[in-house]
Scaffold this motif. Structure first.
Motif, PDB file in Angstrom:
ATOM      1  N   TRP A 126      -6.897   7.530   7.519  1.00  8.28           N
ATOM      2  CA  TRP A 126      -7.824   6.573   8.132  1.00  8.28           C
ATOM      3  C   TRP A 126      -7.452   5.154   7.751  1.00  8.28           C
ATOM      4  CZ3 TRP A 126     -10.930   6.908  12.028  1.00  8.28           C
ATOM      5  CH2 TRP A 126     -11.440   8.163  12.401  1.00  8.28           C
ATOM      6  N   HIS A 127      -7.173   4.963   6.463  1.00 10.62           N
ATOM      7  CA  HIS A 127      -6.802   3.628   5.983  1.00 10.62           C
ATOM      8  C   HIS A 127      -5.611   3.108   6.764  1.00 10.62           C
ATOM      9  CE1 HIS A 127      -4.882   1.103   2.553  1.00 10.62           C
ATOM     10  NE2 HIS A 127      -5.625   0.334   3.312  1.00 10.62           N
ATOM     11  N   THR A 187      -5.822   0.105   9.607  1.00 10.89           N
ATOM     12  CA  THR A 187      -5.100  -1.124   9.276  1.00 10.89           C
ATOM     13  C   THR A 187      -4.075  -1.439  10.363  1.00 10.89           C
ATOM     14  OG1 THR A 187      -5.328  -0.526   6.957  1.00 10.89           O
ATOM     15  CG2 THR A 187      -3.792  -2.289   7.472  1.00 10.89           C
ATOM     16  N   ASN A 234     -11.092   6.151  -1.387  1.00 12.75           N
ATOM     17  CA  ASN A 234     -10.059   7.023  -1.915  1.00 12.75           C
ATOM     18  C   ASN A 234      -9.884   6.831  -3.414  1.00 12.75           C
ATOM     19  OD1 ASN A 234      -8.097   8.939  -1.667  1.00 12.75           O
ATOM     20  ND2 ASN A 234      -6.962   7.857  -0.075  1.00 12.75           N
ATOM     21  N   TYR A 264       0.385   4.083  -2.796  1.00  8.90           N
ATOM     22  CA  TYR A 264       0.140   5.509  -2.533  1.00  8.90           C
ATOM     23  C   TYR A 264       1.203   6.364  -3.210  1.00  8.90           C
ATOM     24  CZ  TYR A 264      -3.662   4.819   0.773  1.00  8.90           C
ATOM     25  OH  TYR A 264      -4.865   4.512   1.323  1.00  8.90           O
ATOM     26  N   LEU A 286      -8.473  10.447   3.961  1.00  7.28           N
ATOM     27  CA  LEU A 286      -8.917   9.065   3.782  1.00  7.28           C
ATOM     28  C   LEU A 286      -7.737   8.105   3.933  1.00  7.28           C
ATOM     29  CD1 LEU A 286     -11.416   9.383   0.801  1.00  7.28           C
ATOM     30  CD2 LEU A 286     -11.925   9.051   3.222  1.00  7.28           C
ATOM     31  N   ALA A 287      -6.585   8.491   3.353  1.00  7.28           N
ATOM     32  CA  ALA A 287      -5.416   7.621   3.436  1.00  7.28           C
ATOM     33  C   ALA A 287      -4.969   7.453   4.883  1.00  7.28           C
ATOM     34  CB  ALA A 287      -4.285   8.180   2.592  1.00  7.28           C
ATOM     35  N   GLY A 345     -11.107  -0.366   7.634  1.00 12.04           N
ATOM     36  CA  GLY A 345      -9.988   0.423   7.117  1.00 12.04           C
ATOM     37  C   GLY A 345      -9.840   0.298   5.608  1.00 12.04           C
ATOM     38  N   GLN A 346     -10.014  -0.936   5.096  1.00  7.64           N
ATOM     39  CA  GLN A 346      -9.816  -1.118   3.654  1.00  7.64           C
ATOM     40  C   GLN A 346     -10.882  -0.383   2.847  1.00  7.64           C
ATOM     41  OE1 GLN A 346      -6.816  -2.356   3.400  1.00  7.64           O
ATOM     42  NE2 GLN A 346      -7.125  -2.636   5.596  1.00  7.64           N
ATOM     43  N   PHE A 392     -11.812   2.562   3.357  1.00  2.00           N
ATOM     44  CA  PHE A 392     -11.299   3.913   3.115  1.00  2.00           C
ATOM     45  C   PHE A 392     -10.386   3.938   1.898  1.00  2.00           C
ATOM     46  CE2 PHE A 392     -12.712   4.408   7.446  1.00  2.00           C
ATOM     47  CZ  PHE A 392     -13.220   5.693   7.446  1.00  2.00           C
ATOM     48  N   PHE A 393      -9.661   2.845   1.700  1.00  2.00           N
ATOM     49  CA  PHE A 393      -8.817   2.775   0.500  1.00  2.00           C
ATOM     50  C   PHE A 393      -9.687   2.785  -0.753  1.00  2.00           C
ATOM     51  CE2 PHE A 393      -6.832   0.240  -2.858  1.00  2.00           C
ATOM     52  CZ  PHE A 393      -5.650   0.928  -3.029  1.00  2.00           C
ATOM     53  N   PHE A 450       0.830  -1.204   0.000  1.00  2.00           N
ATOM     54  CA  PHE A 450       0.000   0.000   0.000  1.00  2.00           C
ATOM     55  C   PHE A 450       0.869   1.261   0.000  1.00  2.00           C
ATOM     56  CE2 PHE A 450      -3.715  -2.574   1.520  1.00  2.00           C
ATOM     57  CZ  PHE A 450      -4.488  -2.308   0.404  1.00  2.00           C
TER      58      PHE A 450
END
Ligand code: HEM
Ligand SMILES: [Cu+2]
Ligand SMILES: [Cu+2]
Lengths: 560, 159
Positions: free
Chosen positions: A469-470, A474, A528, A450, A466-467, A521-522, A524-525, A446
């Motif tokens: 949060w991810h 995680t 995004n 990113y 968002l990132a 969490g995922q 949020f990915f 990840f």
């Protein structure tokens, strides 16, 4: 099921597969001809470079990656596929975790079978489709830039390898196997829902196809690193990521044949059980041994490329070179021979006895040395930096190093015979490798995604909030989950079970909390990604990870 | 040697010391009388004398414990009673249930730190002495099919 029935089913499925393949080939030809004509008209020699240039970005997420055969497109295919499988297998993971909320299976009807299928699919798909897939994706995507490769002639072969691999993954998914990722016979031969699953044979075929796909891809990538590298990048100055990938793939080619042969023998056993039945002098343990000769190296295959990537990522956030290049290469390289010698530590209680037990455990201590050197190198690099930019990818790296240290320590602990007898077959082991798979394999993939985000999305930025949060969900979720497992496992909580003694419920429930947090969490990915793709491009489609290596002019990478 | 290499050398020496100590502990603990490990039974590794032999059979999906004494053969399912401070040798194997072949199981007694695979066509032996009375859990920790999780029970140690 009788052998005749089985053969009938195999042949019918095969003919379906051929029809589908034929259709796909027809579609492919149509599209390809159209593209060739278009590029001919604009005086381009090959359609790959024409389309890449037309899209004006060097490899963004789009379906054309599945038609083009340059390295970037192949890399994108692997990345997209591995992400899809990550979400499928992740969903399986969350469902099966939640299903353990009570000691007796009651939450879903027929939960035992459901649990067994989900847990098997989760592990096989995560290891072969996510860990290996994302590593191949990043290798194909980044290496041409890192190594300044001017032409990669083997695109068609890579493309075939990719399709074989994906089809294998789909077979595994369709087979609804419940035999666990190590396929131990004679259980694997029990083709019914209460044994290995009615269609476990399809899982064996799928597994073999995955291996064939990976083997072909490995050879093309090794070729790319050794022979197609530009003269400007001598072997001794190669980025550590390239070293990591090279060592990984050599290790794959050296160890996978054991498992590939074992799978063929296992398949033969479906019709004529002679190899692994425990009857007439044959031993099921010999399959287990063949499996682990492969099975131990695979766990390092899931971290070596990521170890290499960390070396590429850190300097981008500290502005300083890594502490020691040569010891970095040495450590990655040392893992190769040492990893081949420790497989017996997965079978210490199978009757190997004291002498072999001591051999394999002592070797397991030795395999920790390279990991320790690597971790030292990271920490020393961070230590000597004046300033570290703590954005999401860097935080993923720091979390990964932290998790790896915990996973490494539990690894050393379970490599003593006394402790191993206490924790083998329990959730302690699950905790050990989830620290590493979540922290390093998943976290670093990840982090890299990113970093190359603007390229993947042709010039869009990811949403920082968002990132964040991810990242946080995680990291926190996987820590809670793995700690719950580690403690419960030490007290004797068995892994891989759909029901358990009520005394373990608290640890199961802690792990459920962690698992659900990871799952959220995922999302949020995903959010995004969707948000980015809906936005207008706002930045240049180049990315920091590839920047220093100076992108070759568009179109120069590739050909077909 | 520059300071960089020095720090690194120090670190490696430190790690080596820790690992050598750990490896030493690993070997040392196996010398202890409480240590036991599953060993495949072969003519060159016979069952130790002066221990009570318990034959353990894993079957899909239960554990059978069999002992022989002057009154004959005694078999219990998913549980067995042992005497404290008495040495036992478990001879563990796997037998077939309704299916054509037996499968691999793994007998695990967490509170005793005792674990041994039950492998079809192979006898594994493990020798140990319970030193506390009470009730302890036993589990199967190698996946063996549908009711794998119910291959568990209690082991009772009496004075
Ligand atoms: C730091 C050095 C390491 C040591 C000494 C070590 C040691 C061990 C040992 C002894 C086992 C067997 C436990 C058992 O079943 O009884 C094991 C299992 C495992 N290790 Fe490690 N390990 C190390 C690093 C890693 C790494 C880097 C990974 C990669 C993710 C990894 C992944 C796994 C997995 C997946 C299993 C469980 C396989 C299974 O039973 O399904 N380990 N490790
Ligand atoms: Cu291992
Ligand atoms: Cu079992």
């Amino acid at each position: 099921m009788s052998a005749t029935m089985l053969l009938l089913e195999v042949s019918i499925i095969l003919s379906f597969v051929f029809v589908i393949l034929f259709f796909m080939y027809y579609k492919y030809l149509t599209v390809k001809t159209g593209m060739d004509n278009a590029s001919d008209e604009s005086d381009y020699y090959d359609s790959s470079s024409y389309f890449r240039e037309k899209r004006k970005s060097n490899g963004a997420i789009s379906t054309s990656a599945f038609v083009l055969t340059d390295s970037k497109s192949i890399g994108l295919r692997y990345l997209m596929t591995s992400l899809v499988f990550f979400f499928i297998a992740g969903t399986f993971g969350v469902i099966m975790r939640v299903s353990l909320i009570e000691p007796t299976p009651t939450l879903f009807a027929h939960r035992e079978v459901l649990y067994d299928i989900l847990t098997t699919e989760h592990s096989i798909l995560m290891i072969y489709m996510w860990a290996v897939g994302s590593a191949f994706g990043l290798a194909y995507y980044l290496l041409p830039t890192f190594l300044k490769i001017k032409n990669d002639k083997y695109g068609n072969i890579s493309s075939w390898a990719y399709w074989i691999y994906v089809l294998g993954g789909i077979f595994i998914l369709l087979s609804r196997t419940s035999t666990r990722w190590y396929y131990y016979p004679p259980l694997a031969l029990q083709l019914n829902p209460y044994g290995a699953g009615s269609m476990n044979w399809l899982a064996v075929i799928g597994m073999e196809m995955i291996f064939i796909g990976i083997a072909i891809a490995s050879i093309t990538v090794i070729r790319m690193i050794i022979f197609d590298r530009s003269q400007e990048v001598p072997m001794t100055k190669m980025p550590l990521f390239a070293w990591g990938v090279l060592f990984t793939l050599i290790m794959f080619l050296a160890s996978a044949p054991f498992m590939m042969a074992a799978l063929v023998m296992l398949f033969y056993d479906f019709f004529n059980p002679i190899f692994f039945t425990g009857v007439g002098g044959s031993s099921p343990i010999s399959f287990a041994e063949l499996f682990w000769v492969w099975g131990h190296p695979i766990v390092y295959i899931a971290i070596l490329p990521q170890f290499g990537l960390i070396y590429e990522i850190i300097p981008k956030f500290t502005g300083k070179k890594i502490f020691s290049y040569s010891s970095g290469v040495l450590a990655l390289g040392l893992l190769m021979p040492l990893s081949e010698l420790v497989w017996g530590h997965h079978l210490l209680n199978s009757g190997l006895g004291l002498a072999w037990g001591l051999f394999f455990t002592t070797a397991s201590f030795a395999v920790t040395i390279p990991s320790a050197i690597t971790v030292f190198n990271y920490i020393a690099t961070l230590w000597s930096a004046e300033k570290i930019r703590l954005t999401v990818p860097m935080l993923f790296v720091i979390n990964g190093i932290f998790d790896f240290i915990i996973g490494g320590i539990t690894g050393v602990m379970q490599s003593t015979l006394v402790i191993n007898e206490e924790v083998h077959g329990t959730y302690w082991i699950t905790g050990h490798f989830h620290f590493i798979f979540m922290g390093i394999t998943t976290g670093i993939a990840f982090a890299a995604i990113y970093m190359i985000w603007p390229s993947l999305t042709s010039g869009r930025k990811y949403d920082q909030r968002l990132a964040n949060w991810h990242l946080s969900l995680t990291a926190i979720g996987s820590f809670i989950m793995s700690i719950g497992w580690t403690v419960g496992g030490f007290l004797g909580m068995p892994r891989y079970v759909s029901g358990y003694f009520a005394r373990f419920q608290v640890y199961q429930d802690i792990a459920i909390a962690g698992g659900v947090i990871i799952g959220i969490g995922q999302l949020f990915f995903l959010a995004n990604l969707i948000k980015s793709l809906l936005e207008e491009p706002s930045t240049s489609p180049s990315n920091v990870l590839e920047e220093v290596y100076k992108l070759p002019s568009p179109g120069a990478v590739g050909g077909d | 040697m520059n300071s960089k290499a020095k720090i690194e050398a120090l670190w490696i020496i430190g790690v080596l010391v820790v690992l050598v100590v750990a490896a030493g502990i690993n070997i040392y603990t196996t010398e202890s009388p409480n240590f036991t490990i599953a060993t495949k039974e072969t003519p060159s590794s016979p069952i130790p004398g002066n221990t009570t032999v318990v034959y353990v059979e894993g079957v899909q999906w239960s554990w059978l414990f069999t002992t022989y004494n002057s009154t004959g053969k005694h078999t219990t399912t998913d549980g067995v009673t042992l005497t404290v401070n008495h040495t036992y040798t478990f001879v563990i194997t796997s037998i077939k249930g309704s299916h054509q072949f037996a499968v691999i199981h793994d007998l695990y007694i967490p509170q005793f730190d005792v674990q041994a695979y039950a492998v079809p066509g192979q006898n594994n032996t493990i020798t140990f002495t319970p030193i506390h009375t009470g009730t302890f859990i036993i589990e199967c920790v190698e996946y063996c099919g549908y009711l794998h999780y119910e291959m568990r029970g209690y082991l009772t140690v009496v004075a």
